[in-house]
Design an enzyme around this catalytic site. Structure first.
Site, PDB file in Angstrom:
ATOM      1  N   GLY A 154     -37.605  22.899  -8.067  1.00  0.00           N
ATOM      2  CA  GLY A 154     -36.263  22.939  -8.653  1.00  0.00           C
ATOM      3  C   GLY A 154     -35.955  21.676  -9.430  1.00  0.00           C
ATOM      4  N   ALA A 155     -36.548  20.560  -8.997  1.00  0.00           N
ATOM      5  CA  ALA A 155     -36.266  19.297  -9.679  1.00  0.00           C
ATOM      6  C   ALA A 155     -36.870  19.298 -11.081  1.00  0.00           C
ATOM      7  CB  ALA A 155     -36.801  18.127  -8.866  1.00  0.00           C
ATOM      8  N   GLY A 181      -2.703   3.316  -2.669  1.00  0.00           N
ATOM      9  CA  GLY A 181      -1.973   4.582  -2.774  1.00  0.00           C
ATOM     10  C   GLY A 181      -2.207   5.267  -4.106  1.00  0.00           C
ATOM     11  N   GLY A 182      -1.094   5.558  -4.801  1.00  0.00           N
ATOM     12  CA  GLY A 182      -1.177   6.287  -6.072  1.00  0.00           C
ATOM     13  C   GLY A 182      -1.995   5.553  -7.125  1.00  0.00           C
TER      14      GLY A 182
HETATM   15  C1  HXC Z   1       7.411  -2.102  -3.647  1.00  0.00           C
HETATM   16  C2  HXC Z   1       5.828  -3.704  -3.187  1.00  0.00           C
HETATM   17  C3  HXC Z   1       4.846  -2.694  -3.007  1.00  0.00           C
HETATM   18  C4  HXC Z   1       5.251  -1.340  -3.152  1.00  0.00           C
HETATM   19  C5  HXC Z   1       3.926  -4.615  -2.701  1.00  0.00           C
HETATM   20  N1  HXC Z   1       5.213  -4.868  -2.991  1.00  0.00           N
HETATM   21  N2  HXC Z   1       3.690  -3.303  -2.688  1.00  0.00           N
HETATM   22  N3  HXC Z   1       7.093  -3.403  -3.519  1.00  0.00           N
HETATM   23  N4  HXC Z   1       6.527  -1.077  -3.476  1.00  0.00           N
HETATM   24  N5  HXC Z   1       4.371  -0.323  -3.003  1.00  0.00           N
HETATM   25  C6  HXC Z   1       5.872  -6.163  -3.088  1.00  0.00           C
HETATM   26  C7  HXC Z   1       5.952  -6.862  -1.736  1.00  0.00           C
HETATM   27  O1  HXC Z   1       7.081  -6.424  -1.017  1.00  0.00           O
HETATM   28  C8  HXC Z   1       6.085  -8.317  -2.152  1.00  0.00           C
HETATM   29  O2  HXC Z   1       7.392  -8.570  -2.544  1.00  0.00           O
HETATM   30  C9  HXC Z   1       5.222  -8.385  -3.393  1.00  0.00           C
HETATM   31  O3  HXC Z   1       5.104  -7.047  -3.862  1.00  0.00           O
HETATM   32  C10 HXC Z   1       3.849  -8.924  -3.129  1.00  0.00           C
HETATM   33  O4  HXC Z   1       3.279  -8.210  -2.036  1.00  0.00           O
HETATM   34  P1  HXC Z   1       2.595  -8.936  -0.797  1.00  0.00           P
HETATM   35  O5  HXC Z   1       2.478  -7.961   0.296  1.00  0.00           O
HETATM   36  O6  HXC Z   1       3.304 -10.213  -0.502  1.00  0.00           O
HETATM   37  O7  HXC Z   1       1.174  -9.308  -1.398  1.00  0.00           O
HETATM   38  P2  HXC Z   1      -0.246  -9.274  -0.705  1.00  0.00           P
HETATM   39  O8  HXC Z   1      -0.183  -9.975   0.600  1.00  0.00           O
HETATM   40  O9  HXC Z   1      -1.208  -9.768  -1.720  1.00  0.00           O
HETATM   41  O10 HXC Z   1      -0.553  -7.731  -0.398  1.00  0.00           O
HETATM   42  C11 HXC Z   1      -0.655  -6.807  -1.459  1.00  0.00           C
HETATM   43  C12 HXC Z   1      -0.733  -5.356  -0.897  1.00  0.00           C
HETATM   44  C13 HXC Z   1       0.462  -5.120   0.033  1.00  0.00           C
HETATM   45  C14 HXC Z   1      -2.057  -5.178  -0.156  1.00  0.00           C
HETATM   46  C15 HXC Z   1      -0.733  -4.428  -2.095  1.00  0.00           C
HETATM   47  O11 HXC Z   1       1.658  -5.545  -0.631  1.00  0.00           O
HETATM   48  C16 HXC Z   1       0.592  -3.690   0.433  1.00  0.00           C
HETATM   49  O12 HXC Z   1      -0.112  -3.242   1.359  1.00  0.00           O
HETATM   50  N6  HXC Z   1       1.528  -2.986  -0.206  1.00  0.00           N
HETATM   51  C17 HXC Z   1       1.794  -1.600   0.081  1.00  0.00           C
HETATM   52  C18 HXC Z   1       0.640  -0.748  -0.309  1.00  0.00           C
HETATM   53  C19 HXC Z   1       0.891   0.721  -0.090  1.00  0.00           C
HETATM   54  O13 HXC Z   1       0.866   1.193   1.032  1.00  0.00           O
HETATM   55  N7  HXC Z   1       1.139   1.429  -1.161  1.00  0.00           N
HETATM   56  C20 HXC Z   1       1.230   2.841  -1.100  1.00  0.00           C
HETATM   57  C21 HXC Z   1       2.538   3.250  -1.572  1.00  0.00           C
HETATM   58  S1  HXC Z   1       2.572   5.020  -1.405  1.00  0.00           S
HETATM   59  P3  HXC Z   1       8.149  -9.909  -2.117  1.00  0.00           P
HETATM   60  O14 HXC Z   1       9.444  -9.844  -2.844  1.00  0.00           O
HETATM   61  O15 HXC Z   1       8.281  -9.891  -0.634  1.00  0.00           O
HETATM   62  O16 HXC Z   1       7.259 -11.019  -2.576  1.00  0.00           O
HETATM   63  C22 HXC Z   1       1.793   5.619  -2.758  1.00  0.00           C
HETATM   64  C23 HXC Z   1       1.698   7.120  -2.790  1.00  0.00           C
HETATM   65  C24 HXC Z   1       1.540   7.659  -4.163  1.00  0.00           C
HETATM   66  O17 HXC Z   1       1.369   4.941  -3.636  1.00  0.00           O
HETATM   67  C25 HXC Z   1       0.699   8.879  -4.114  1.00  0.00           C
HETATM   68  C26 HXC Z   1       0.486   9.461  -5.486  1.00  0.00           C
HETATM   69  C27 HXC Z   1      -0.653  10.439  -5.468  1.00  0.00           C
END
Ligand code: HXC
Length: 513
Positions: free
Chosen positions: A403-404, A168-169
């Site tokens: 051109g190159a 994401g961000g």
């Molecule tokens: C809050 C988060 C989080 C998030 C992960 N965690 N991403 N908490 N916000 N964005 C937390 C999980 O809940 C988990 O907590 C711990 O971090 C570890 O994550 P896991 O999923 O267990 O780890 P892993 O299997 O290694 O996977 C990692 C990951 C996955 C691929 C990053 O967590 C994931 O897909 N996260 C979401 C990614 C996403 O969609 N982000 C976009 C957000 S929107 P616990 O307590 O259960 O261990 C965005 C928009 C901004 O960013 C735009 C700006 C331009």
């Protein structure tokens, strides 16, 4: 005296330094990843790291997500080989390294410091993106970071290491920095992950395929370097930094390389095939040219038809841009134009002279290139060279057609010194293409068109495809014996070292993005 207060501080310190706790640290190690603190230790000179904002915590409702000292990102400053740098490293053991309001503020603060001081900024990413629980305030944090990435662009070098998920961000800030290094099989960058892609588009794609290091190094061009592991990643950052100045008001360090600046190099001609249609490896030419054959290539696996990277000549950093006849015969296309233009703009921002080595048959023809915007993208190369005011030295080795020829740092684009080898072919079109157009009727009526074409092409090559017409007009400054290339370029670099050049006042140009 004050024992309790000191005790409290040390207890908080221990807590802050244990990140998300031993279980999560074990889980991080089990994934083959170092922790954020271990990464900083590996990168910086031993004992040089000074952390700030160690005790910052998020302000969201505690029931929504647990509070941790540091809030998922470690920030501070230190040194690399004695040079000041500012660093931030996302801590995946805390809420997945996600970015909330306070983590965003911490990064923004460190960026402000780096800008004020004029020192490079290095970000180590391992993050789940915007912290979902903190909603719009996490987006607010990203906005602050993007703004500072833009302010810092062209002022201080900005380097990103992707060592874990960057979702994401977390991807846009790296994209706005100057160099991105991804660790193979560990770093992943994507705006939307495989699950969302599956849900929205019904496409099955793995994390690696979608946003792994190889994907970004070969297909998207997001990654400038692929590191084999975290140790290699930190070594690459250190090596990269060694070629760069601290900021845009400084020049790069002059290093004693012990390579003779007057070295005559007879090997160049052995590398260049007699037949202009035969391939050869331009990297071998570069290695003979630069100090101790030490060439630090950037974007090695992306748009391989053009080569860019840093080296030193007589101890000074130079940026090299060179066509690579091994790929697409060295033709310019969309990706190579983007790659070279961005590199040229980096060099120009940071006072690094540019040496251009030319052997290209032209811009790549075809509907695919036209429809995807070779006009728009190809012209970025022209723009970047025209705009650059650092010393620019060009050497035409082989083909420089159409051109190159203009785009590869010709005289008209404000190159300072334009050299050519006697093997250079400078013309509007290559002999075969020129003959087809100029002698269309003759060839149509000829009983032996192939032989006639061959004969006419040879005549054209002898007459026009050489460097002497350009040298007569003064748009090539000198035709040189290839063996003199190194001393010739070094003398030009030395004489141009104090070059000053400016253009008309403007707020900023409008590069054809
Ligand atoms: C809050 C988060 C989080 C998030 C992960 N965690 N991403 N908490 N916000 N964005 C937390 C999980 O809940 C988990 O907590 C711990 O971090 C570890 O994550 P896991 O999923 O267990 O780890 P892993 O299997 O290694 O996977 C990692 C990951 C996955 C691929 C990053 O967590 C994931 O897909 N996260 C979401 C990614 C996403 O969609 N982000 C976009 C957000 S929107 P616990 O307590 O259960 O261990 C965005 C928009 C901004 O960013 C735009 C700006 C331009």
């Amino acid at each position: 005296m004050h024992d309790d207060k000191i005790k409290r501080l040390y207890s908080m310190k221990t807590s802050a330094e244990s990140g998300g706790g031993p279980d999560r640290i074990d889980a991080q190690h089990a994934k083959g990843k170092l922790t954020a603190r271990e990464r900083i230790d590996l990168l910086l000179d031993s004992g040089s790291f000074i952390e700030i904002d160690k005790y910052v915590m998020h302000r969201a409702d505690e029931s929504e997500s647990k509070k941790y000292y540091g809030d998922g990102v470690i920030t501070g400053f230190g040194s690399i080989n004695g040079r000041k740098v500012f660093v931030y490293a996302y801590d995946f053991t805390i809420l997945g390294g996600s970015l909330g309001e306070m983590a965003g503020r911490k990064i923004a603060k460190i960026m402000d410091h780096a800008l004020k001081v004029g020192a490079p900024l290095i970000g180590i990413l391992d993050s789940g993106g915007a912290r979902i629980q903190e909603g719009v305030m996490s987006l607010d944090g990203y906005g602050d970071i993007f703004y500072r990435n833009t302010l810092a662009s062209g002022v201080i070098p900005q380097i990103t290491a992707s060592i874990g998920p960057c979702a994401g961000g977390a991807v846009y800030s790296p994209a706005m920095t100057d160099f991105v290094i991804m660790v193979e099989n560990v770093g992943q960058m994507f705006v939307t992950g495989p699950e969302v892609v599956k849900e929205v588009l019904s496409q099955d794609v793995s994390f690696e395929e979608l946003g792994g290091a190889r994907t970004h190094a070969t297909k998207s061009g997001v990654a400038h370097f692929v590191a084999s592991d975290e140790y290699d990643c930190m070594d690459k950052i250190k090596k990269l930094l060694s070629f760069l100045p601290q900021n845009n008001t400084e020049t790069t360090a002059v290093v004693n390389t012990n390579d003779d600046p007057n070295r005559i190099e007879k090997g160049f001609l052995d590398l260049l095939p007699e037949n202009p249609y035969e391939q050869y490896d331009m990297k071998q030419i570069i290695k003979l040219l630069v100090d101790n054959s030490d060439f630090f290539e950037i974007h090695e696996h992306f748009a391989e038809n053009i080569i860019v990277g840093f080296a030193r000549m007589n101890g000074r950093t130079i940026g090299i841009v060179a066509n690579q006849p091994m790929y697409l015969a060295g033709a310019l296309d969309i990706n190579s134009s983007n790659k070279a233009a961005r590199f040229i703009r980096f060099c120009d921002s940071f006072n690094i002279s540019i040496v251009t080595l030319v052997d290209t048959p032209g811009y790549l023809p075809g509907a695919d290139q036209e429809h995807n915007g070779i006009i728009r993208h190809g012209s970025k190369l022209l723009y970047a060279y025209c705009e650059a005011t650092v010393p620019k030295i060009t050497c035409i080795i082989g083909k420089a057609y159409g051109g190159a020829y203009i785009a590869m740092s010709s005289k008209n684009l404000r190159a300072d010194m334009n050299y050519a080898w006697p093997t250079a072919e400078i013309a509007v079109l290559g002999p075969e293409a020129a003959i087809t157009i100029l002698h269309r009727k003759d060839l149509k009526n000829s009983p032996n068109a192939i032989a006639t074409k061959k004969k006419l092409a040879k005549e054209f090559r002898d007459k026009f495809a050489n460097p002497y017409i350009a040298a007569e007009k003064g748009i090539i400054d000198l035709v040189i014996d290839p063996m003199d290339t190194r001393p010739t370029i070094i003398r030009a670099l030395e004489i141009l070292v104090n070059k000053r050049q400016s253009g008309p006042w403007k707020k900023h140009g409008n590069i054809n993005l």
